[in-house]
Design a protein around this motif. Structure first.
Motif, mmCIF file in Angstrom:
data_model
loop_
_atom_site.group_PDB
_atom_site.id
_atom_site.type_symbol
_atom_site.label_atom_id
_atom_site.label_comp_id
_atom_site.label_asym_id
_atom_site.label_seq_id
_atom_site.Cartn_x
_atom_site.Cartn_y
_atom_site.Cartn_z
ATOM 1 N N ASP A 41 10.013 -28.958 11.377
ATOM 2 C CA ASP A 41 11.008 -29.400 12.356
ATOM 3 C C ASP A 41 10.637 -28.997 13.786
ATOM 4 O O ASP A 41 11.418 -29.164 14.716
ATOM 5 N N LYS A 42 9.415 -28.486 13.948
ATOM 6 C CA LYS A 42 8.929 -28.135 15.280
ATOM 7 C C LYS A 42 8.162 -29.324 15.866
ATOM 8 O O LYS A 42 7.837 -30.285 15.172
ATOM 9 N N LYS A 43 7.856 -29.240 17.148
ATOM 10 C CA LYS A 43 7.032 -30.253 17.798
ATOM 11 C C LYS A 43 5.660 -29.620 18.020
ATOM 12 O O LYS A 43 5.454 -28.866 18.972
ATOM 13 N N ILE A 44 4.736 -29.887 17.128
ATOM 14 C CA ILE A 44 3.416 -29.247 17.192
ATOM 15 C C ILE A 44 2.406 -30.210 17.812
ATOM 16 O O ILE A 44 2.236 -31.335 17.350
ATOM 17 N N ASP A 45 1.736 -29.735 18.855
ATOM 18 C CA ASP A 45 0.797 -30.579 19.586
ATOM 19 C C ASP A 45 -0.646 -30.446 19.106
ATOM 20 O O ASP A 45 -1.439 -31.379 19.276
ATOM 21 N N ALA A 46 -1.007 -29.300 18.556
ATOM 22 C CA ALA A 46 -2.407 -29.108 18.159
ATOM 23 C C ALA A 46 -2.527 -27.991 17.130
ATOM 24 O O ALA A 46 -1.667 -27.095 17.059
ATOM 25 N N PHE A 47 -3.573 -28.063 16.327
ATOM 26 C CA PHE A 47 -3.885 -27.049 15.324
ATOM 27 C C PHE A 47 -5.285 -26.499 15.597
ATOM 28 O O PHE A 47 -6.254 -27.267 15.659
ATOM 29 N N TYR A 48 -5.368 -25.198 15.737
ATOM 30 C CA TYR A 48 -6.654 -24.506 15.888
ATOM 31 C C TYR A 48 -6.799 -23.525 14.730
ATOM 32 O O TYR A 48 -5.798 -23.079 14.154
ATOM 33 N N CYS A 49 -8.038 -23.164 14.416
ATOM 34 C CA CYS A 49 -8.219 -22.303 13.244
ATOM 35 C C CYS A 49 -9.567 -21.608 13.237
ATOM 36 O O CYS A 49 -10.561 -22.131 13.767
ATOM 37 N N SER A 50 -9.587 -20.481 12.597
ATOM 38 C CA SER A 50 -10.831 -19.873 12.144
ATOM 39 C C SER A 50 -11.545 -20.884 11.252
ATOM 40 O O SER A 50 -10.887 -21.663 10.558
ATOM 41 N N PRO A 51 -12.881 -20.887 11.237
ATOM 42 C CA PRO A 51 -13.585 -21.830 10.371
ATOM 43 C C PRO A 51 -13.605 -21.419 8.902
ATOM 44 O O PRO A 51 -14.176 -22.126 8.075
ATOM 45 N N TYR A 52 -12.985 -20.302 8.561
ATOM 46 C CA TYR A 52 -13.012 -19.821 7.181
ATOM 47 C C TYR A 52 -12.050 -20.635 6.315
ATOM 48 O O TYR A 52 -10.928 -20.954 6.737
ATOM 49 N N LYS A 53 -12.485 -20.926 5.108
ATOM 50 C CA LYS A 53 -11.765 -21.844 4.215
ATOM 51 C C LYS A 53 -10.318 -21.414 3.973
ATOM 52 O O LYS A 53 -9.401 -22.245 4.003
#
Length: 198
Positions: A41-53
């Motif tokens: 229910d949030k407004k999420i603009d982008a996803f970033y992450c560690s490259p670990y599975k």
């Protein structure tokens, strides 16, 4: 204001030898549902992450829900551990001296430097947006310590069993203006190099 929802990964397969490809347990996969449930229910603009599975898999369903790709950054990876790097004695040594590390491992200061560099770039690229950042226990702890130097070993140990764990940090530019713990699932952290919990 820029909101960053840090998501520490769900429970991984602790006996998996290769850190980068370590998958989630079946329980961990199920527990990851809390991430989507919280974010949907949030407004999420982008996803970033560690490259670990394990980190990518924890936020994958939420990214798919929002139709976003997961942008990985090598600097967001977990601390490189050397021989006998995960036990209470070593935890305390590293948090007492942020430049200390075991042979072949990284210090708190080393992990913090690269994570904060990555975070500052992400903040610069996402002014006034809401983003999700998939992370790890130590990596996240070094970020929390950067903004509050009273965050130490006991605080790290408080969250070590929280998988997944979601905490929101709010920024004006690169200045932290708010912090909110949202939710977690408690799972025992196990590592074949970790001493028994006290």
């Amino acid at each position: 204001m820029t909101r960053v929802y840090f998501v520490r990964h769900a429970q991984p397969e602790h006996d998996w030898k290769e850190d980068r490809t370590r998958p989630l347990t079946e329980e961990g996969k199920k527990d990851s549902a809390i991430v989507l449930e919280f974010l949907k229910d949030k407004k999420i603009d982008a996803f970033y992450c560690s490259p670990y599975k394990r980190s990518m898999d924890t936020i994958a369903d939420a990214a798919a829900f929002f139709g976003k790709e997961i942008i990985t950054d090598e600097r967001l990876r977990e601390r490189e551990k050397g021989l006998d790097g995960n036990n209470h004695e070593m935890f305390r040594k590293r948090w007492a001296d942020h430049n200390y590390h075991e042979e072949g491992g990284e210090s708190i200061a080393m992990v913090q430097k690269r994570n904060i560099e990555a975070l500052n770039e992400i903040l610069s690229d996402n002014t006034d947006k809401d983003i999700v950042l998939g992370t790890h226990g130590t990596a996240l702890s070094t970020i929390l310590n950067f903004y509050d130097n009273s965050f130490g070993c006991e605080d790290f140990l408080r969250i070590i069993d929280w998988m997944p764990y979601i905490i929101e940090l709010d920024f004006e530019g690169d200045k932290l203006v708010g912090k909110h713990e949202h939710c977690y699932v408690e799972k025992e952290f196990k590592d074949n190099q970790r001493a028994d919990k006290k």
